[in-house]
Write a protein that holds these residues in place. Structure first.
Motif, PDB file in Angstrom:
ATOM      1  N   THR A 178      31.506  58.300  57.069  1.00 45.49           N
ATOM      2  CA  THR A 178      32.749  57.625  56.712  1.00 45.49           C
ATOM      3  C   THR A 178      32.426  56.242  56.158  1.00 45.49           C
ATOM      4  N   LEU A 179      33.327  55.749  55.343  1.00 45.85           N
ATOM      5  CA  LEU A 179      33.208  54.406  54.798  1.00 45.85           C
ATOM      6  C   LEU A 179      34.470  53.634  55.131  1.00 45.85           C
ATOM      7  N   GLU A 180      34.329  52.335  55.314  1.00 49.40           N
ATOM      8  CA  GLU A 180      35.497  51.497  55.511  1.00 49.40           C
ATOM      9  C   GLU A 180      36.075  51.142  54.144  1.00 49.40           C
ATOM     10  N   ALA A 181      37.385  51.186  54.041  1.00 49.90           N
ATOM     11  CA  ALA A 181      38.087  50.773  52.830  1.00 49.90           C
ATOM     12  C   ALA A 181      39.047  49.647  53.209  1.00 49.90           C
ATOM     13  N   THR A 182      39.114  48.646  52.361  1.00 52.29           N
ATOM     14  CA  THR A 182      40.004  47.525  52.621  1.00 52.29           C
ATOM     15  C   THR A 182      40.833  47.243  51.381  1.00 52.29           C
ATOM     16  N   ALA A 183      42.120  47.062  51.582  1.00 53.51           N
ATOM     17  CA  ALA A 183      43.032  46.673  50.510  1.00 53.51           C
ATOM     18  C   ALA A 183      43.529  45.269  50.818  1.00 53.51           C
ATOM     19  N   ARG A 184      43.417  44.391  49.835  1.00 50.26           N
ATOM     20  CA  ARG A 184      43.876  43.013  50.012  1.00 50.26           C
ATOM     21  C   ARG A 184      44.891  42.684  48.916  1.00 50.26           C
ATOM     22  N   LEU A 185      45.939  42.021  49.314  1.00 52.74           N
ATOM     23  CA  LEU A 185      46.997  41.633  48.388  1.00 52.74           C
ATOM     24  C   LEU A 185      47.040  40.116  48.339  1.00 52.74           C
ATOM     25  N   GLY A 186      47.031  39.587  47.124  1.00 51.99           N
ATOM     26  CA  GLY A 186      47.043  38.139  46.954  1.00 51.99           C
ATOM     27  C   GLY A 186      48.444  37.594  46.738  1.00 51.99           C
ATOM     28  N   LYS A 187      48.540  36.307  46.783  1.00 50.29           N
ATOM     29  CA  LYS A 187      49.819  35.609  46.602  1.00 50.29           C
ATOM     30  C   LYS A 187      50.215  35.635  45.123  1.00 50.29           C
ATOM     31  N   PRO A 188      51.450  36.037  44.815  1.00 55.28           N
ATOM     32  CA  PRO A 188      51.914  35.982  43.422  1.00 55.28           C
ATOM     33  C   PRO A 188      51.842  34.547  42.893  1.00 55.28           C
ATOM     34  N   THR A 189      51.445  34.435  41.627  1.00 57.56           N
ATOM     35  CA  THR A 189      51.226  33.126  41.007  1.00 57.56           C
ATOM     36  C   THR A 189      51.846  33.091  39.622  1.00 57.56           C
ATOM     37  N   LEU A 190      52.450  31.994  39.280  1.00 61.99           N
ATOM     38  CA  LEU A 190      53.000  31.818  37.941  1.00 61.99           C
ATOM     39  C   LEU A 190      51.845  31.693  36.956  1.00 61.99           C
ATOM     40  N   SER A 191      51.905  32.426  35.850  1.00 55.83           N
ATOM     41  CA  SER A 191      50.834  32.377  34.860  1.00 55.83           C
ATOM     42  C   SER A 191      50.775  31.006  34.194  1.00 55.83           C
ATOM     43  N   GLU A 192      49.655  30.717  33.544  1.00 54.92           N
ATOM     44  CA  GLU A 192      49.475  29.422  32.893  1.00 54.92           C
ATOM     45  C   GLU A 192      50.540  29.167  31.826  1.00 54.92           C
ATOM     46  N   SER A 193      50.976  30.214  31.157  1.00 55.15           N
ATOM     47  CA  SER A 193      51.991  30.061  30.111  1.00 55.15           C
ATOM     48  C   SER A 193      53.369  29.765  30.695  1.00 55.15           C
ATOM     49  N   GLY A 194      53.561  30.093  31.972  1.00 57.33           N
ATOM     50  CA  GLY A 194      54.848  29.903  32.618  1.00 57.33           C
ATOM     51  C   GLY A 194      55.872  30.964  32.249  1.00 57.33           C
ATOM     52  N   GLU A 195      55.428  31.989  31.516  1.00 58.97           N
ATOM     53  CA  GLU A 195      56.342  33.029  31.045  1.00 58.97           C
ATOM     54  C   GLU A 195      56.417  34.241  31.970  1.00 58.97           C
ATOM     55  N   ASP A 196      55.396  34.435  32.793  1.00 58.67           N
ATOM     56  CA  ASP A 196      55.397  35.576  33.703  1.00 58.67           C
ATOM     57  C   ASP A 196      54.599  35.225  34.949  1.00 58.67           C
ATOM     58  N   TRP A 197      54.558  36.174  35.863  1.00 63.27           N
ATOM     59  CA  TRP A 197      53.856  36.015  37.124  1.00 63.27           C
ATOM     60  C   TRP A 197      52.759  37.069  37.206  1.00 63.27           C
ATOM     61  N   PHE A 198      51.746  36.811  38.021  1.00 65.11           N
ATOM     62  CA  PHE A 198      50.754  37.836  38.307  1.00 65.11           C
ATOM     63  C   PHE A 198      50.480  37.855  39.802  1.00 65.11           C
ATOM     64  N   CYS A 199      50.081  39.027  40.271  1.00 62.58           N
ATOM     65  CA  CYS A 199      49.740  39.198  41.679  1.00 62.58           C
ATOM     66  C   CYS A 199      48.359  39.833  41.755  1.00 62.58           C
ATOM     67  N   PRO A 200      47.378  39.123  42.305  1.00 59.57           N
ATOM     68  CA  PRO A 200      46.035  39.696  42.430  1.00 59.57           C
ATOM     69  C   PRO A 200      45.965  40.651  43.618  1.00 59.57           C
ATOM     70  N   TYR A 201      45.093  41.634  43.488  1.00 58.61           N
ATOM     71  CA  TYR A 201      44.829  42.524  44.616  1.00 58.61           C
ATOM     72  C   TYR A 201      43.390  43.005  44.516  1.00 58.61           C
ATOM     73  N   GLU A 202      42.841  43.425  45.642  1.00 57.79           N
ATOM     74  CA  GLU A 202      41.436  43.810  45.709  1.00 57.79           C
ATOM     75  C   GLU A 202      41.301  45.107  46.498  1.00 57.79           C
ATOM     76  N   VAL A 203      40.424  45.960  46.018  1.00 57.96           N
ATOM     77  CA  VAL A 203      40.102  47.210  46.693  1.00 57.96           C
ATOM     78  C   VAL A 203      38.605  47.197  46.981  1.00 57.96           C
ATOM     79  N   GLN A 204      38.241  47.426  48.237  1.00 61.09           N
ATOM     80  CA  GLN A 204      36.834  47.504  48.626  1.00 61.09           C
ATOM     81  C   GLN A 204      36.625  48.803  49.389  1.00 61.09           C
ATOM     82  N   VAL A 205      35.662  49.580  48.947  1.00 62.54           N
ATOM     83  CA  VAL A 205      35.281  50.813  49.635  1.00 62.54           C
ATOM     84  C   VAL A 205      33.767  50.767  49.793  1.00 62.54           C
ATOM     85  N   GLY A 206      33.321  50.663  51.043  1.00 63.58           N
ATOM     86  CA  GLY A 206      31.892  50.494  51.273  1.00 63.58           C
ATOM     87  C   GLY A 206      31.428  49.212  50.597  1.00 63.58           C
TER      88      GLY A 206
END
Length: 96
Positions: free
Chosen positions: A17-45
């Motif tokens: 078996t392998l450990e899997a981790t899902a991480r969700l980041g804080k939504p952030t206003l883009s540099e242009s100020g026109e939209d938002w982005f939300c980072p996320y990370e997937v780690q498996v092994g």
């Protein structure tokens, strides 16, 4: 990435078996100020990848990232020939 939520899962590959981790980041206003982005990370092994999704506002970016985590986790588990589990049960969704 400022992590606001994390979930640990297991990928059952039969003989190991392998450990899997899902991480969700804080939504952030883009540099242009026109939209938002939300980072996320997937780690498996040892494999790890960081992504980010854009939305028209912080809520849309967050929801899209949360829903996409399901797809990314399942895809990685299938790539390595495993089944994704949460509390020893087949994984269904981050939402439940």
């Amino acid at each position: 990435m400022e992590i606001i939520a994390e979930r640990r899962l297991t990928v059952d590959c039969g003989i190991h078996t392998l450990e899997a981790t899902a991480r969700l980041g804080k939504p952030t206003l883009s540099e242009s100020g026109e939209d938002w982005f939300c980072p996320y990370e997937v780690q498996v092994g040892e494999w790890c990848k960081t992504f980010r999704l854009h939305g028209v506002d912080s809520m849309q970016a967050l929801v899209l990232a949360l829903k996409t985590l399901d797809v990314e986790l399942e895809a990685r588990a299938k790539e390595i020939g495993g089944q994704l589990l949460w509390f020893d049960e087949p994984f269904r969704s981050m939402l439940g």
